[in-house]
Write a protein that holds these residues in place. Structure first.
Motif, short mmCIF file in Angstrom:
data_model
loop_
_atom_site.label_atom_id
_atom_site.label_comp_id
_atom_site.label_asym_id
_atom_site.label_seq_id
_atom_site.Cartn_x
_atom_site.Cartn_y
_atom_site.Cartn_z
N GLU A 244 2.26 9.20 2.91
CA GLU A 244 2.40 10.31 1.96
C GLU A 244 3.83 10.86 1.91
OE1 GLU A 244 0.26 11.51 -0.12
OE2 GLU A 244 -1.62 10.59 0.53
N ASN A 245 4.24 11.22 0.68
CA ASN A 245 5.48 11.94 0.42
C ASN A 245 6.74 11.17 0.77
OD1 ASN A 245 4.02 14.30 -0.44
ND2 ASN A 245 3.64 14.74 1.73
N CYS A 246 6.67 9.85 0.87
CA CYS A 246 7.87 9.06 1.09
C CYS A 246 8.67 8.95 -0.20
CB CYS A 246 7.52 7.65 1.59
SG CYS A 246 6.90 7.62 3.28
N GLY B 7 5.95 5.67 7.91
CA GLY B 7 5.10 6.84 8.09
C GLY B 7 5.30 7.88 7.00
N PRO B 8 4.53 8.96 7.03
CA PRO B 8 4.65 9.99 6.00
C PRO B 8 5.98 10.72 6.06
CG PRO B 8 3.21 10.72 7.77
CD PRO B 8 3.49 9.27 8.03
N ASN B 9 6.39 11.24 4.91
CA ASN B 9 7.55 12.13 4.80
C ASN B 9 8.87 11.46 5.16
OD1 ASN B 9 5.83 14.39 4.10
ND2 ASN B 9 5.30 14.49 6.28
N CYS B 10 8.96 10.15 4.96
CA CYS B 10 10.21 9.43 5.20
C CYS B 10 11.05 9.39 3.92
CB CYS B 10 9.95 8.01 5.67
SG CYS B 10 9.27 7.89 7.34
N LYS B 11 12.37 9.31 4.11
CA LYS B 11 13.30 9.13 2.99
C LYS B 11 14.12 7.88 3.24
CE LYS B 11 13.80 13.98 1.62
NZ LYS B 11 14.75 15.08 1.35
N ILE B 12 14.06 6.94 2.32
CA ILE B 12 14.86 5.73 2.37
C ILE B 12 15.82 5.81 1.19
CG2 ILE B 12 14.83 3.21 2.28
CD1 ILE B 12 11.96 3.35 3.40
N GLN B 13 17.07 6.08 1.46
CA GLN B 13 18.02 6.42 0.40
C GLN B 13 18.54 5.17 -0.33
OE1 GLN B 13 17.37 9.44 -0.12
NE2 GLN B 13 19.09 10.70 0.57
N ASN B 14 19.36 5.41 -1.35
CA ASN B 14 19.82 4.34 -2.24
C ASN B 14 20.43 3.16 -1.50
OD1 ASN B 14 19.11 6.27 -4.10
ND2 ASN B 14 21.13 6.43 -5.06
N TYR B 15 19.99 1.97 -1.88
CA TYR B 15 20.55 0.69 -1.44
C TYR B 15 20.38 0.42 0.05
CZ TYR B 15 22.37 0.99 -6.12
OH TYR B 15 22.46 1.13 -7.48
N THR C 97 0.85 -1.19 0.00
CA THR C 97 0.00 0.00 0.00
C THR C 97 0.89 1.24 0.00
OG1 THR C 97 -1.72 -1.16 1.24
CG2 THR C 97 -1.82 1.25 1.21
N LEU C 98 0.83 2.01 -1.07
CA LEU C 98 1.63 3.21 -1.22
C LEU C 98 0.72 4.41 -1.43
CD1 LEU C 98 3.62 0.84 -1.97
CD2 LEU C 98 4.78 2.49 -3.44
N ALA C 99 0.92 5.46 -0.66
CA ALA C 99 0.18 6.70 -0.91
C ALA C 99 0.52 7.21 -2.31
CB ALA C 99 0.54 7.74 0.15
N GLU C 100 -0.41 7.95 -2.89
CA GLU C 100 -0.22 8.41 -4.28
C GLU C 100 1.04 9.23 -4.47
OE1 GLU C 100 -1.82 7.85 -7.24
OE2 GLU C 100 -2.70 6.23 -6.08
N SER C 101 1.49 9.94 -3.43
CA SER C 101 2.63 10.84 -3.55
C SER C 101 3.98 10.15 -3.33
CB SER C 101 2.49 11.99 -2.55
OG SER C 101 2.30 11.49 -1.24
N GLY D 228 8.63 11.20 9.16
CA GLY D 228 9.82 12.04 9.01
C GLY D 228 11.14 11.36 9.28
N VAL D 229 11.20 10.05 9.18
CA VAL D 229 12.45 9.32 9.42
C VAL D 229 13.33 9.37 8.17
CG1 VAL D 229 13.40 6.99 9.74
CG2 VAL D 229 11.56 7.81 11.21
#
Length: 203
Positions: A40-42, A57-65, A19-23, A77-78
């Motif tokens: 949202e916004n991940c 949660g929303p607004n998370c960034k999971i970077q390359n690899y 399940t992925l938010a549209e953004s 926000g993680v």
């Protein structure tokens, strides 16, 4: 249905039951497993892995690899830096004591629980089961083997607290014994116990 979304690269492998938010943005060759849930916004970077049932949660960034193994939980926000590993096996073995290959029934996965706003620096490894506190910062290349308090700055292998950070991510400065301030936002913090810090004022 995921392939038609222009925010998701065609090379990404996204399970139909995720399940992925549209953004949500998913970059090249990332893999998102069954029943993962992204708010949202991940952003999921190139080659990153998000395991089965992982909660993001929303607004998370999971970077390359980065490798986010189930049953990890990421609050809002993680930040997960490049090549970070969140483990899920406290006693890893490929085989059982009798020499038979381990199956899913032969071990119980444990997760890394990362609270709101925390950041895990590039190439760090978090050894489950642990909790990374709110707004904590794990320095690049660290190996985290125990819980990290809210607002703590930890570095090394094994990671140890070397200071405090505020919500802006910058190291706090001690203004008087037990009293700390953010040099960027001027927010005030107070140590209320060993390894426990709270925010007492924001501007």
């Amino acid at each position: 249905m995921h392939e038609s979304n222009t925010l998701r690269h065609p090379s990404a492998d996204i399970a139909a039951t995720a399940t992925l938010a549209e953004s949500v943005r998913v970059w090249h060759y990332a893999q998102i497993r069954e029943n993962a849930n992204l708010g949202e916004n991940c952003i999921v970077g190139r080659g990153a892995y998000v395991g089965t049932g992982v909660e993001v949660g929303p607004n998370c960034k999971i970077q390359n690899y980065a490798l986010v193994y189930e049953p990890a939980k990421l609050a809002a926000g993680v930040f997960i830096g490049p090549a970070v590993v969140l483990t899920n096996d406290h006693f890893p073995r490929a085989i059982n004591a009798d020499g038979t290959p381990k199956s899913a029934d032969d071990w119980h996965p444990v997760g890394v629980d990362i609270r709101e706003g925390a950041s895990i620096g590039a190439n760090s490894t978090c050894i489950a089961p642990i909790v990374i506190g709110r707004w904590a910062l794990v320095g690049a290349g660290s190996v985290v083997v125990k819980d990290v308090p809210d607002f703590a700055l930890v570095v090394g292998s094994p990671a140890k607290r070397v200071g405090w950070v505020g919500t802006a991510g910058h190291p706090l400065k001690e203004t008087s014994p037990g009293e700390w301030a953010c040099p960027v936002t001027d927010a005030k913090y107070r140590e209320i116990a060993t390894d426990q810090l709270i925010e007492v004022q924001s501007k």
